[in-house]
Design an enzyme around this catalytic site. Structure first.
Site, PDB file in Angstrom:
ATOM      1  CB  SER A 166      12.674   5.651  61.513  1.00 22.80           C
ATOM      2  OG  SER A 166      13.025   6.921  61.029  1.00 22.80           O
ATOM      3  N   GLY A 192       6.058   5.253  59.815  1.00 21.09           N
ATOM      4  CA  GLY A 192       4.706   5.183  59.295  1.00 21.09           C
ATOM      5  C   GLY A 192       4.627   5.177  57.776  1.00 21.09           C
ATOM      6  CB  CYS A 239      14.522   8.025  55.655  1.00 19.66           C
ATOM      7  SG  CYS A 239      13.916   6.360  56.051  1.00 19.66           S
ATOM      8  CG  ASN A 280      14.356   2.190  60.234  1.00 21.10           C
ATOM      9  OD1 ASN A 280      13.575   1.275  59.948  1.00 21.10           O
ATOM     10  ND2 ASN A 280      14.122   3.037  61.205  1.00 21.10           N
ATOM     11  CG  PHE A 303       5.944   2.449  53.629  1.00 25.84           C
ATOM     12  CD1 PHE A 303       4.708   2.126  53.080  1.00 25.84           C
ATOM     13  CD2 PHE A 303       6.102   2.311  55.002  1.00 25.84           C
ATOM     14  CE1 PHE A 303       3.662   1.686  53.871  1.00 25.84           C
ATOM     15  CE2 PHE A 303       5.074   1.861  55.804  1.00 25.84           C
ATOM     16  CZ  PHE A 303       3.846   1.548  55.238  1.00 25.84           C
ATOM     17  CG  HIS A 310      18.955   6.638  57.971  1.00 27.49           C
ATOM     18  ND1 HIS A 310      18.279   7.512  58.781  1.00 27.49           N
ATOM     19  CD2 HIS A 310      18.047   5.726  57.559  1.00 27.49           C
ATOM     20  CE1 HIS A 310      17.004   7.132  58.872  1.00 27.49           C
ATOM     21  NE2 HIS A 310      16.843   6.050  58.134  1.00 27.49           N
ATOM     22  CD  GLU A 318      21.217   9.785  59.600  1.00 27.65           C
ATOM     23  OE1 GLU A 318      20.582   8.813  60.028  1.00 27.65           O
ATOM     24  OE2 GLU A 318      21.050  10.233  58.439  1.00 27.65           O
TER      25      GLU A 318
END
Length: 384
Positions: free
Chosen positions: A55, A238, A264, A306, A309, A354, A356
């Site tokens: 990412s 992105g 995410c 992370n 957007f 996240h 995980e």
């Protein structure tokens, strides 16, 4: 990116922002030049997981923790097969790494992988600058890449913006692969790799899920060829506004009412599939200490983030979509950014952060259990 590896520790280096601000220090890692979006990450640990997170593709990451590299670099904690950040910025590199699993220094690993970095700058001042003015294009220059400041600013300003960047196919696997269930196999999941981290299928495998990781270009036929009990959409880099292919695939999954979980970038894809917009945050959320409230339970979790957007969905009401009612399930307590979505009339949900979190925290690991419960409920309903 151009790199060299000679004499980095004593080589002058400069970080140049697109608005003309410069920070001078010493080369850290490879010597040369690199470009990317300058962002800051507030985690005090987990730099190896951060650097290898896909990412972070095309981003120059600024570590806000003052000393980085204390535990060196090991061969177990990578989240992918390489470092993805385009550059790394630290204040005070550890002189000698110390950890029983360490195999080499962070500086050595950056050098080996050709990652241009800079050390010895005031990362507090840089972070304040990015908070006030927003994430922006930047470049790190050292060795033969050094030039007058005006020329370096011109090079930075010639780089593409992150807004409008389509990067997920750049980082995703090109070939499908399988992560077997740990112990008894209970479910099969098709995981769409948009920049997946290695710990994500591992967390599912620990719960008896056989995970078929598919390329970002996978079709609905590819997904249902593995006869999945559920479908997962991963994190990734992105602008989600460019991800028309994944949105179309998720729409096909929602139409079949297959249990669905997104993380995410996957959360942003679900938002788009439900008809919501997305937008770029001023400076984003990055680090392992972000407070999020699960609005379904009222519980507050410390979570790993992370993302630059976010999904533009109403916080104050349930929304009507073509797949039934949807609501915001999680919200960031720092700024009210949407951190999760769920459908109320079929089995689909997502979170922006996240769960995980290999480097921690693990407050949100229960979301994988929620996914397995969703698949179990649907399976039982099909048998009834």
């Amino acid at each position: 990116m151009t790199t060299s590896t000679r004499g980095a520790a004593k080589t002058p280096a400069v970080l140049v922002l697109e608005d003309g601000r410069t920070f001078r220090g010493r080369a850290y890692g490879a010597v040369g030049e690199t470009f990317g979006e300058a962002v800051f990450s507030t985690g005090m640990t987990g730099y190896q997981e951060t650097l290898t997170d896909p990412s972070y593709d095309r981003q120059i990451v600024v570590a806000t923790a003052p000393q980085i590299g204390n535990t060196g670099w090991n061969d177990e904690d990578d989240e992918s097969g390489r470092i993805w950040v385009s550059g790394y910025v630290v204040r005070d590199p550890a002189r000698v790494p110390s950890n029983w699993r360490s195999r080499r220094s962070l500086d050595d690993e950056l050098t080996a992988q050709g990652v241009v970095g800079i050390s010895g700058i005031d990362t507090r001042a840089l972070t304040r600058h990015l908070r006030e003015r927003g994430s922006m294009r930047a470049g790190i220059f050292s060795g033969e890449a050094l030039a007058p400041d005006a020329e370096l600013v011109r090079r930075v300003q010639a780089q593409p913006h992150m807004k409008g960047a389509s990067l997920y196919e750049e980082v995703a696997t090109k070939e499908a692969y399988v992560v077997p269930a740990v112990g008894e196999k209970k479910f099969t999941v098709a995981a769409i790799d948009l920049g997946i981290k290695g710990m994500t299928p591992q967390r599912m495998a620990e719960r008896g899920i056989e995970v078929h990781v598919l390329p970002a270009t996978a079709t609905a036929e590819d997904v249902y060829a593995v006869d999945p009990d559920g479908v997962f959409f991963s994190n990734g880099p992105g602008d989600p506004a460019t991800a028309d292919g994944p949105v179309a695939l998720m729409t096909a999954v929602l139409e079949r009412k297959t249990p669905l979980f997104g993380i995410c970038f996957g959360n942003q894809i679900l938002g788009r599939a439900l008809g919501f917009g997305t937008y770029k945050l001023k400076y984003g959320h990055r680090g392992i200490n972000q407070p999020v409230q699960d609005r379904t339970t009222g519980k507050v979790e410390v979570t790993a983030h992370n993302h630059g957007f976010a999904v533009d969905a109403p916080l104050d009401r349930v929304s009507e979509t073509k797949f039934g009612r949807a609501e915001v399930s999680h919200v960031c307590l720092n700024d009210d950014v949407v951190e999760g979505l769920q459908l109320l009339d079929q089995p689909a949900f997502s979170v922006q952060y996240h769960p995980e979190a290999a480097a921690g925290p693990h407050d949100a690991a229960y979301l994988f259990d929620r996914f397995t419960s969703l698949m179990s409920t649907v399976r039982e309903g099909q048998r009834a």
